[in-house]
Design a protein around this motif. Structure first.
Motif, PDB file in Angstrom:
ATOM      1  N   ALA A 113       0.832  -1.208   0.000  1.00  0.00           N
ATOM      2  CA  ALA A 113       0.000   0.000   0.000  1.00  0.00           C
ATOM      3  C   ALA A 113       0.867   1.259   0.000  1.00  0.00           C
ATOM      4  CB  ALA A 113      -0.929  -0.006   1.216  1.00  0.00           C
ATOM      5  N   SER A 114       1.929   1.256   0.791  1.00  0.00           N
ATOM      6  CA  SER A 114       2.799   2.425   0.840  1.00  0.00           C
ATOM      7  C   SER A 114       3.523   2.618  -0.490  1.00  0.00           C
ATOM      8  CB  SER A 114       3.814   2.277   1.971  1.00  0.00           C
ATOM      9  OG  SER A 114       4.710   1.204   1.714  1.00  0.00           O
ATOM     10  N   SER A 115       3.937   1.514  -1.118  1.00  0.00           N
ATOM     11  CA  SER A 115       4.606   1.616  -2.414  1.00  0.00           C
ATOM     12  C   SER A 115       3.663   2.184  -3.470  1.00  0.00           C
ATOM     13  CB  SER A 115       5.122   0.248  -2.853  1.00  0.00           C
ATOM     14  OG  SER A 115       6.048  -0.268  -1.924  1.00  0.00           O
ATOM     15  N   LEU A 116       2.408   1.728  -3.462  1.00  0.00           N
ATOM     16  CA  LEU A 116       1.422   2.233  -4.411  1.00  0.00           C
ATOM     17  C   LEU A 116       1.134   3.714  -4.151  1.00  0.00           C
ATOM     18  CD1 LEU A 116      -0.601   1.779  -6.693  1.00  0.00           C
ATOM     19  CD2 LEU A 116      -2.262   1.036  -4.962  1.00  0.00           C
ATOM     20  N   LEU A 117       0.985   4.067  -2.883  1.00  0.00           N
ATOM     21  CA  LEU A 117       0.701   5.452  -2.532  1.00  0.00           C
ATOM     22  C   LEU A 117       1.858   6.367  -2.927  1.00  0.00           C
ATOM     23  CD1 LEU A 117      -1.178   7.496  -1.185  1.00  0.00           C
ATOM     24  CD2 LEU A 117      -0.099   6.942   1.002  1.00  0.00           C
ATOM     25  N   PHE A 118       3.084   5.907  -2.687  1.00  0.00           N
ATOM     26  CA  PHE A 118       4.234   6.724  -3.052  1.00  0.00           C
ATOM     27  C   PHE A 118       4.360   6.839  -4.565  1.00  0.00           C
ATOM     28  CE2 PHE A 118       8.795   7.414  -3.862  1.00  0.00           C
ATOM     29  CZ  PHE A 118       8.984   8.563  -3.116  1.00  0.00           C
ATOM     30  N   TYR A 119       4.003   5.781  -5.282  1.00  0.00           N
ATOM     31  CA  TYR A 119       4.033   5.827  -6.744  1.00  0.00           C
ATOM     32  C   TYR A 119       3.044   6.873  -7.262  1.00  0.00           C
ATOM     33  CZ  TYR A 119       3.555   4.274 -11.594  1.00  0.00           C
ATOM     34  OH  TYR A 119       3.498   4.231 -12.960  1.00  0.00           O
ATOM     35  N   VAL A 120       1.839   6.879  -6.716  1.00  0.00           N
ATOM     36  CA  VAL A 120       0.840   7.882  -7.107  1.00  0.00           C
ATOM     37  C   VAL A 120       1.319   9.274  -6.725  1.00  0.00           C
ATOM     38  CG1 VAL A 120      -1.525   8.674  -6.727  1.00  0.00           C
ATOM     39  CG2 VAL A 120      -1.048   6.228  -6.942  1.00  0.00           C
ATOM     40  N   TYR A 121       1.925   9.381  -5.561  1.00  0.00           N
ATOM     41  CA  TYR A 121       2.439  10.659  -5.079  1.00  0.00           C
ATOM     42  C   TYR A 121       3.531  11.190  -6.010  1.00  0.00           C
ATOM     43  CZ  TYR A 121       3.097  14.012  -1.264  1.00  0.00           C
ATOM     44  OH  TYR A 121       3.125  15.148  -0.503  1.00  0.00           O
ATOM     45  N   THR A 122       4.358  10.279  -6.507  1.00  0.00           N
ATOM     46  CA  THR A 122       5.426  10.679  -7.420  1.00  0.00           C
ATOM     47  C   THR A 122       4.865  11.153  -8.756  1.00  0.00           C
ATOM     48  OG1 THR A 122       6.888   9.052  -6.385  1.00  0.00           O
ATOM     49  CG2 THR A 122       7.560   9.934  -8.514  1.00  0.00           C
ATOM     50  N   ILE A 123       3.792  10.512  -9.220  1.00  0.00           N
ATOM     51  CA  ILE A 123       3.168  10.933 -10.474  1.00  0.00           C
ATOM     52  C   ILE A 123       2.681  12.380 -10.367  1.00  0.00           C
ATOM     53  CG2 ILE A 123       1.191  10.551 -11.993  1.00  0.00           C
ATOM     54  CD1 ILE A 123       1.492   7.588 -11.513  1.00  0.00           C
ATOM     55  N   LEU A 124       2.140  12.743  -9.207  1.00  0.00           N
ATOM     56  CA  LEU A 124       1.661  14.115  -9.011  1.00  0.00           C
ATOM     57  C   LEU A 124       2.784  15.127  -9.153  1.00  0.00           C
ATOM     58  CD1 LEU A 124      -0.721  13.597  -5.941  1.00  0.00           C
ATOM     59  CD2 LEU A 124      -1.353  13.844  -8.350  1.00  0.00           C
ATOM     60  N   MET A 125       4.020  14.705  -8.876  1.00  0.00           N
ATOM     61  CA  MET A 125       5.158  15.607  -8.975  1.00  0.00           C
ATOM     62  C   MET A 125       5.389  16.069 -10.407  1.00  0.00           C
ATOM     63  SD  MET A 125       9.059  14.915  -7.634  1.00  0.00           S
ATOM     64  CE  MET A 125       9.283  13.529  -8.768  1.00  0.00           C
ATOM     65  N   PHE A 126       4.989  15.248 -11.378  1.00  0.00           N
ATOM     66  CA  PHE A 126       5.248  15.571 -12.782  1.00  0.00           C
ATOM     67  C   PHE A 126       4.091  16.329 -13.424  1.00  0.00           C
ATOM     68  CE2 PHE A 126       7.797  11.792 -11.852  1.00  0.00           C
ATOM     69  CZ  PHE A 126       9.047  12.237 -12.234  1.00  0.00           C
ATOM     70  N   LEU A 127       3.016  16.567 -12.683  1.00  0.00           N
ATOM     71  CA  LEU A 127       1.897  17.302 -13.243  1.00  0.00           C
ATOM     72  C   LEU A 127       2.219  18.796 -13.232  1.00  0.00           C
ATOM     73  CD1 LEU A 127      -1.201  15.539 -11.635  1.00  0.00           C
ATOM     74  CD2 LEU A 127      -0.262  15.218 -13.923  1.00  0.00           C
ATOM     75  N   PRO A 128       2.123  19.476 -14.358  1.00  0.00           N
ATOM     76  CA  PRO A 128       2.382  20.920 -14.368  1.00  0.00           C
ATOM     77  C   PRO A 128       1.259  21.668 -13.667  1.00  0.00           C
ATOM     78  CG  PRO A 128       1.613  20.199 -16.516  1.00  0.00           C
ATOM     79  CD  PRO A 128       1.795  18.941 -15.698  1.00  0.00           C
ATOM     80  N   PHE A 129       1.559  22.905 -13.295  1.00  0.00           N
ATOM     81  CA  PHE A 129       0.575  23.706 -12.579  1.00  0.00           C
ATOM     82  C   PHE A 129      -0.679  23.918 -13.407  1.00  0.00           C
ATOM     83  CE2 PHE A 129      -1.137  28.018 -11.813  1.00  0.00           C
ATOM     84  CZ  PHE A 129      -1.602  27.828 -10.519  1.00  0.00           C
ATOM     85  N   GLN A 130      -0.540  23.979 -14.737  1.00  0.00           N
ATOM     86  CA  GLN A 130      -1.700  24.232 -15.591  1.00  0.00           C
ATOM     87  C   GLN A 130      -2.756  23.139 -15.466  1.00  0.00           C
ATOM     88  OE1 GLN A 130       1.425  24.422 -16.438  1.00  0.00           O
ATOM     89  NE2 GLN A 130       1.802  26.472 -17.243  1.00  0.00           N
ATOM     90  N   VAL A 131      -2.340  21.926 -15.101  1.00  0.00           N
ATOM     91  CA  VAL A 131      -3.278  20.811 -14.982  1.00  0.00           C
ATOM     92  C   VAL A 131      -4.128  20.938 -13.723  1.00  0.00           C
ATOM     93  CG1 VAL A 131      -3.454  18.300 -14.728  1.00  0.00           C
ATOM     94  CG2 VAL A 131      -1.777  19.293 -16.298  1.00  0.00           C
ATOM     95  N   THR A 132      -3.546  21.453 -12.665  1.00  0.00           N
ATOM     96  CA  THR A 132      -4.236  21.506 -11.372  1.00  0.00           C
ATOM     97  C   THR A 132      -4.762  22.894 -11.013  1.00  0.00           C
ATOM     98  OG1 THR A 132      -2.130  21.900 -10.221  1.00  0.00           O
ATOM     99  CG2 THR A 132      -2.822  19.612 -10.498  1.00  0.00           C
TER     100      THR A 132
END
Length: 286
Positions: A113-132
């Motif tokens: 669960a922690s590995s999956l959560l961290f993976y999702v968390y890392t994906i958010l790092m690559f989202l540009p500000f324009q997306v959010t």
């Protein structure tokens, strides 16, 4: 071995690239000591839409009028300067306060669960500000904090990059140290405070310094969330350039660049250790 001629050529190319990358700073430095009349003669092709535009490194008639106007005649300069200081300080302090415990939790919680959560968390790092930015705007509007500094600092405090960088520092600490400390003390907080934080300090300092550099120059978040000019940072104030205030804004820009130059100069070793240690640990694991 690379031949000496090839080494010299590589050095020359690297030096040339360095000089070219610093060329805007040279123009800014010269422009801060150049009067508006001289600026207009150099940039006539831009202002009038015809004629020639010249680039220069040394003003013909140096003047301190831009600095005098910025420091003595324009109180709004101090307003935007301290707005930038306030926003940058609050964001970086909040990021460290949030990111250090979050990174520690990810590094000590070992499960799928922690590995999956961290993976999702890392994906958010690559989202540009324009997306959010739309979702951020809606949430901030519902909270009623639009057109306040909290609208800029709030979302930025929860940035994912500091967590990722500090996590790599925590995860590289040898497990034997934790086991040895747990024999003397069963307190997880003391383990975090006396073992984790000191050994991960290069990553923490690196994340803080990179955050200062990033948010000192931010423009998209204030442009979207701040409508009152008295709340603007300098990044929104500087673009208001015209043919009559080029010298003033050049002086302002030079004054505002100086803190970042000093911070990078004093903190370059901390940034190198924070990122370099992470890379070395990754290579060691491979």
């Amino acid at each position: 071995m690379i031949p000496s001629a090839a080494k010299k050529l590589s050095f020359i190319l690297a030096a040339a690239a360095c000089v070219l990358s610093c060329f805007p700073i040279f123009i800014l430095l010269a422009g801060a000591f150049t009067g508006n009349c001289e600026w207009r003669s150099y940039l006539g092709g831009i202002w009038e839409g015809q004629g020639k535009t010249y680039f220069f490194l040394f003003p013909s008639f140096p003047t301190l009028s831009g600095f005098a106007e910025a420091l003595l005649d324009r109180p709004e300069f101090y307003v935007v300067f301290w707005n930038s200081v306030k926003l940058t300080f609050c964001i970086v302090l909040g990021q460290i306060f949030i990111a250090v415990p979050a990174a520690w939790g990810f590094s000590r919680w070992h499960s799928r669960a922690s590995s999956l959560l961290f993976y999702v968390y890392t994906i958010l790092m690559f989202l540009p500000f324009q997306v959010t930015m739309l979702s951020n705007y809606i949430v901030l509007d519902k909270l009623g904090i639009l057109d306040t500094h909290g609208a800029v600092t709030g979302p930025a405090v929860f940035s994912t990059f500091p967590v990722f960088l500090i996590y790599r520092s925590f995860i590289g600490i040898p497990e034997e140290l934790y086991e040895a400390f747990s024999l003397d003390s069963g307190s997880r907080f003391r383990m975090f405070w006396h073992i984790g934080v000191p050994l991960a300090m290069p990553g923490i300092k690196g994340a803080a310094l990179l955050g200062v550099v990033e948010y000192w120059n931010m423009i998209e978040q204030p442009m979207l969330f701040l409508k009152t000019p008295s709340l603007w940072p300098f990044a929104l104030y500087i673009p208001g350039i015209s043919r009559d205030n080029v010298s003033y804004l050049s002086a302002c820009s030079l004054i505002l660049v100086i803190p970042m130059i000093l911070i990078i100069f004093r903190g370059k070793d901390d940034i190198r250790r924070g990122i370099g240690t992470m890379a070395v640990k990754e290579q060691g694991k491979e």
